[in-house]
Design a protein around this motif. Structure first.
Motif, PDB file in Angstrom:
ATOM      1  N   VAL A 255       0.833  -1.206   0.000  1.00 22.52           N
ATOM      2  CA  VAL A 255       0.000   0.000   0.000  1.00 22.52           C
ATOM      3  C   VAL A 255       0.868   1.256   0.000  1.00 22.52           C
ATOM      4  CG1 VAL A 255      -1.740   1.308   1.285  1.00 22.52           C
ATOM      5  CG2 VAL A 255      -1.946  -1.182   1.091  1.00 22.52           C
ATOM      6  N   SER A 256       1.963   1.237   0.749  1.00 19.92           N
ATOM      7  CA  SER A 256       2.816   2.424   0.826  1.00 19.92           C
ATOM      8  C   SER A 256       3.534   2.704  -0.485  1.00 19.92           C
ATOM      9  CB  SER A 256       3.833   2.283   1.955  1.00 19.92           C
ATOM     10  OG  SER A 256       4.776   1.268   1.668  1.00 19.92           O
ATOM     11  N   ARG A 257       3.678   1.726  -1.353  1.00 23.41           N
ATOM     12  CA  ARG A 257       4.298   1.939  -2.662  1.00 23.41           C
ATOM     13  C   ARG A 257       3.347   2.626  -3.636  1.00 23.41           C
ATOM     14  NH1 ARG A 257       7.526  -0.106   0.269  1.00 23.41           N
ATOM     15  NH2 ARG A 257       8.127   2.055   0.429  1.00 23.41           N
ATOM     16  N   LEU A 258       2.059   2.636  -3.320  1.00 30.00           N
ATOM     17  CA  LEU A 258       1.041   3.186  -4.221  1.00 30.00           C
ATOM     18  C   LEU A 258       1.004   4.708  -4.166  1.00 30.00           C
ATOM     19  CD1 LEU A 258      -2.205   1.025  -3.862  1.00 30.00           C
ATOM     20  CD2 LEU A 258      -0.941   1.468  -5.978  1.00 30.00           C
ATOM     21  N   ALA A 259       0.840   5.337  -5.321  1.00 28.87           N
ATOM     22  CA  ALA A 259       0.552   6.769  -5.386  1.00 28.87           C
ATOM     23  C   ALA A 259      -0.910   6.986  -5.019  1.00 28.87           C
ATOM     24  CB  ALA A 259       0.811   7.292  -6.797  1.00 28.87           C
ATOM     25  N   PRO A 260      -1.266   8.160  -4.507  1.00 29.15           N
ATOM     26  CA  PRO A 260      -2.686   8.456  -4.253  1.00 29.15           C
ATOM     27  C   PRO A 260      -3.506   8.252  -5.526  1.00 29.15           C
ATOM     28  CG  PRO A 260      -1.289  10.133  -3.261  1.00 29.15           C
ATOM     29  CD  PRO A 260      -0.383   9.272  -4.093  1.00 29.15           C
ATOM     30  N   GLY A 261      -4.612   7.542  -5.395  1.00 28.84           N
ATOM     31  CA  GLY A 261      -5.440   7.220  -6.549  1.00 28.84           C
ATOM     32  C   GLY A 261      -4.982   6.000  -7.315  1.00 28.84           C
ATOM     33  N   GLY A 262      -3.861   5.384  -6.900  1.00 33.88           N
ATOM     34  CA  GLY A 262      -3.329   4.224  -7.593  1.00 33.88           C
ATOM     35  C   GLY A 262      -4.107   2.958  -7.302  1.00 33.88           C
ATOM     36  N   SER A 263      -3.910   1.941  -8.148  1.00 37.64           N
ATOM     37  CA  SER A 263      -4.619   0.672  -8.023  1.00 37.64           C
ATOM     38  C   SER A 263      -3.692  -0.423  -7.515  1.00 37.64           C
ATOM     39  CB  SER A 263      -5.207   0.246  -9.371  1.00 37.64           C
ATOM     40  OG  SER A 263      -6.190   1.167  -9.807  1.00 37.64           O
ATOM     41  N   LEU A 264      -4.238  -1.285  -6.672  1.00 39.48           N
ATOM     42  CA  LEU A 264      -3.520  -2.429  -6.114  1.00 39.48           C
ATOM     43  C   LEU A 264      -4.229  -3.702  -6.557  1.00 39.48           C
ATOM     44  CD1 LEU A 264      -1.428  -3.689  -4.131  1.00 39.48           C
ATOM     45  CD2 LEU A 264      -3.122  -3.348  -2.308  1.00 39.48           C
ATOM     46  N   VAL A 265      -3.503  -4.572  -7.254  1.00 42.07           N
ATOM     47  CA  VAL A 265      -4.055  -5.833  -7.744  1.00 42.07           C
ATOM     48  C   VAL A 265      -3.376  -6.969  -6.989  1.00 42.07           C
ATOM     49  CG1 VAL A 265      -4.312  -7.374  -9.732  1.00 42.07           C
ATOM     50  CG2 VAL A 265      -4.551  -4.886 -10.031  1.00 42.07           C
ATOM     51  N   LEU A 266      -4.171  -7.742  -6.252  1.00 45.33           N
ATOM     52  CA  LEU A 266      -3.669  -8.861  -5.462  1.00 45.33           C
ATOM     53  C   LEU A 266      -4.228 -10.161  -6.012  1.00 45.33           C
ATOM     54  CD1 LEU A 266      -4.273  -7.407  -1.865  1.00 45.33           C
ATOM     55  CD2 LEU A 266      -2.222  -7.173  -3.289  1.00 45.33           C
ATOM     56  N   SER A 287     -10.284   1.887  -1.312  1.00 45.50           N
ATOM     57  CA  SER A 287     -11.649   1.579  -1.730  1.00 45.50           C
ATOM     58  C   SER A 287     -11.649   0.225  -2.426  1.00 45.50           C
ATOM     59  CB  SER A 287     -12.182   2.657  -2.673  1.00 45.50           C
ATOM     60  OG  SER A 287     -11.370   2.757  -3.842  1.00 45.50           O
ATOM     61  N   GLY A 288     -12.787  -0.464  -2.369  1.00 48.50           N
ATOM     62  CA  GLY A 288     -12.867  -1.809  -2.929  1.00 48.50           C
ATOM     63  C   GLY A 288     -12.949  -2.837  -1.813  1.00 48.50           C
ATOM     64  N   PRO A 289     -12.708  -4.091  -2.153  1.00 43.73           N
ATOM     65  CA  PRO A 289     -12.159  -4.521  -3.440  1.00 43.73           C
ATOM     66  C   PRO A 289     -13.228  -4.907  -4.459  1.00 43.73           C
ATOM     67  CG  PRO A 289     -12.183  -6.375  -1.938  1.00 43.73           C
ATOM     68  CD  PRO A 289     -12.750  -5.202  -1.177  1.00 43.73           C
ATOM     69  N   SER A 298      -8.817 -16.248  -6.514  1.00 46.66           N
ATOM     70  CA  SER A 298      -9.413 -14.915  -6.472  1.00 46.66           C
ATOM     71  C   SER A 298      -8.380 -13.855  -6.811  1.00 46.66           C
ATOM     72  CB  SER A 298      -9.964 -14.606  -5.074  1.00 46.66           C
ATOM     73  OG  SER A 298     -10.989 -15.491  -4.707  1.00 46.66           O
ATOM     74  N   CYS A 299      -8.871 -12.761  -7.371  1.00 46.10           N
ATOM     75  CA  CYS A 299      -8.063 -11.572  -7.644  1.00 46.10           C
ATOM     76  C   CYS A 299      -8.822 -10.377  -7.068  1.00 46.10           C
ATOM     77  CB  CYS A 299      -7.842 -11.394  -9.135  1.00 46.10           C
ATOM     78  SG  CYS A 299      -6.906  -9.903  -9.586  1.00 46.10           S
ATOM     79  N   LEU A 300      -8.144  -9.578  -6.243  1.00 48.20           N
ATOM     80  CA  LEU A 300      -8.750  -8.432  -5.581  1.00 48.20           C
ATOM     81  C   LEU A 300      -8.138  -7.155  -6.140  1.00 48.20           C
ATOM     82  CD1 LEU A 300      -9.318 -10.858  -3.685  1.00 48.20           C
ATOM     83  CD2 LEU A 300      -8.944  -9.330  -1.753  1.00 48.20           C
ATOM     84  N   ILE A 301      -8.990  -6.189  -6.478  1.00 46.14           N
ATOM     85  CA  ILE A 301      -8.521  -4.907  -7.000  1.00 46.14           C
ATOM     86  C   ILE A 301      -8.978  -3.804  -6.065  1.00 46.14           C
ATOM     87  CG2 ILE A 301      -8.480  -3.306  -8.941  1.00 46.14           C
ATOM     88  CD1 ILE A 301      -9.144  -5.612 -10.784  1.00 46.14           C
ATOM     89  N   TYR A 302      -8.013  -3.064  -5.533  1.00 47.56           N
ATOM     90  CA  TYR A 302      -8.279  -1.941  -4.632  1.00 47.56           C
ATOM     91  C   TYR A 302      -7.805  -0.652  -5.301  1.00 47.56           C
ATOM     92  CZ  TYR A 302      -8.882  -5.190  -0.671  1.00 47.56           C
ATOM     93  OH  TYR A 302      -9.320  -6.181   0.190  1.00 47.56           O
ATOM     94  N   ARG A 303      -8.302   0.475  -4.776  1.00 50.90           N
ATOM     95  CA  ARG A 303      -7.800   1.780  -5.193  1.00 50.90           C
ATOM     96  C   ARG A 303      -7.459   2.588  -3.955  1.00 50.90           C
ATOM     97  NH1 ARG A 303      -7.726   4.349  -9.993  1.00 50.90           N
ATOM     98  NH2 ARG A 303      -9.137   2.807 -10.898  1.00 50.90           N
ATOM     99  N   LYS A 304      -6.289   3.213  -3.975  1.00 46.36           N
ATOM    100  CA  LYS A 304      -5.866   4.020  -2.834  1.00 46.36           C
ATOM    101  C   LYS A 304      -6.546   5.386  -2.881  1.00 46.36           C
ATOM    102  CE  LYS A 304      -1.635   5.324  -0.344  1.00 46.36           C
ATOM    103  NZ  LYS A 304      -0.166   5.286  -0.376  1.00 46.36           N
ATOM    104  N   GLU A 305      -7.029   5.835  -1.755  1.00 48.15           N
ATOM    105  CA  GLU A 305      -7.707   7.111  -1.711  1.00 48.15           C
ATOM    106  C   GLU A 305      -6.753   8.229  -2.100  1.00 48.15           C
ATOM    107  OE1 GLU A 305      -9.520   7.613   2.066  1.00 48.15           O
ATOM    108  OE2 GLU A 305     -10.838   5.859   1.852  1.00 48.15           O
ATOM    109  N   ALA A 306      -7.270   9.168  -2.888  1.00 50.33           N
ATOM    110  CA  ALA A 306      -6.449  10.289  -3.374  1.00 50.33           C
ATOM    111  C   ALA A 306      -6.163  11.280  -2.246  1.00 50.33           C
ATOM    112  CB  ALA A 306      -7.157  10.968  -4.531  1.00 50.33           C
TER     113      ALA A 306
END
Length: 306
Positions: A255-266, A287-289, A298-306
């Motif tokens: 999560v800390s590697r993500l830019a604000p508004g970025g997406s995380l795919v697990l 937000s999400g997943p 399963s594949c989970l897609i999150y978005r980091k809050e801006a």
């Protein structure tokens, strides 16, 4: 080409097939088949087909003189899997030296060009393909230890990747546990200008680097064995196709590697462990997943809050 390879036969219960396949690729296997059916091919299995309880995996390694070392490494990996699957029985493996020409050509019957999403195309080296101007084409050779993209967890990630790039252009991507490098290469092919692909396995880094070079995107992909917490941040997309437990353990760093508004795919998450990951990720401002499933993965897609 008549060099000698090792064919290693691993009898495995159905519930363990995918994880054992993953471990073999991590060790440097350059191909895995299951009961004469390709496990990681472009031919998707029939979901209505009866599935037996046990399979025989056949996995192929170069350098037949490494037989004893590989046997020990595989035994260690299988033993380690028992911490995740306590009901995994003891497994006796078989090793057979074979000539490359005896199996490499057989791969070709299992592969054909496949399209993932609107633009992403994966094709084997021996097939011709007339690409549209907007197509992002990855060319691969399964004999080069390349994850082909239709193993369930990789396919889920590729579909998520293609979907996210369709929504907006992404410039900076991090691929955690890159393996063969297929996700990093797909990101670069779809337009990312800076891709960092990390893996703790030196062999995986070597394979990923070669595959990136073969696809002409090595100038945009940095492959590293550095720890995740040593990498920079500000990525618009972070991909982690690893096991559920690793997704949970590494969640703060991911999560800390993500830019604000970025997406995380697990991905790499068994459906039965999906809720564990969802519960763990509630601690972060995401937000999400959005959840996508196929077979038992399963594949989970999150978005980091801006």
């Amino acid at each position: 080409m008549n060099s000698t390879w090792l064919e290693i036969i691993i009898p495995a219960p159905a519930f363990a097939v995918d994880l054992i396949c993953h471990e073999m690729i991590e060790l440097g296997s350059q191909g895995v088949t299951v009961e004469e059916r390709q496990l990681d091919t472009f031919v998707m299995p029939d979901p209505d087909e009866h599935s037996p309880e046990h399979f025989h995996l056949k996995t192929y390694f170069p350098n037949a003189d490494r037989a004893e070392q590989l046997k020990e490494q595989i035994a260690e990996r299988l033993q380690a899997l028992k911490t995740l699957m306590p009901n995994l029985p003891d497994i006796d493996i078989e090793l057979h030296p074979i000539c490359q020409q005896d199996w490499a050509e057989d791969w070709k019957q299992h592969f054909t060009t496949t399209r993932i999403g609107r633009r992403l195309v994966i094709k084997p080296t021996w097939e011709d393909f007339s690409a549209a101007p907007s197509d992002a084409v990855i060319t691969l050779d399964p004999g080069m230890a390349f994850g082909t993209g239709t193993h369930d967890t990789t396919r889920l990630c590729l579909e998520a990747l293609a979907q996210l790039f369709d929504q907006q252009p992404l410039q900076r991507v991090l691929d955690v546990g890159t393996g063969s490098g297929i996700l990093a290469i797909a990101a670069a092919a779809l337009g990312a200008q800076q891709v960092v692909a990390c893996d703790i396995e030196p062999q995986s880094c070597l394979v990923a680097a070669e595959n990136a070079r073969l696809n002409g995107v090595d100038n945009r992909i940095q492959i590293t064995d550095r720890a995740l917490n040593e990498l920079e941040d500000g990525f618009e997309l972070v991909l982690a196709n690893i096991l559920a437990e690793e997704n949970i353990r590494l969640a703060p760093e991911l999560v800390s590697r993500l830019a604000p508004g970025g997406s995380l795919v697990l991905s790499g998450i068994l459906v039965e462990k999906e809720q564990l990951v969802v519960d763990a990720l509630r601690a972060f401002s995401l937000s999400g997943p959005n959840i996508y499933r196929t077979a038992e993965w399963s594949c989970l897609i999150y978005r980091k809050e801006a």
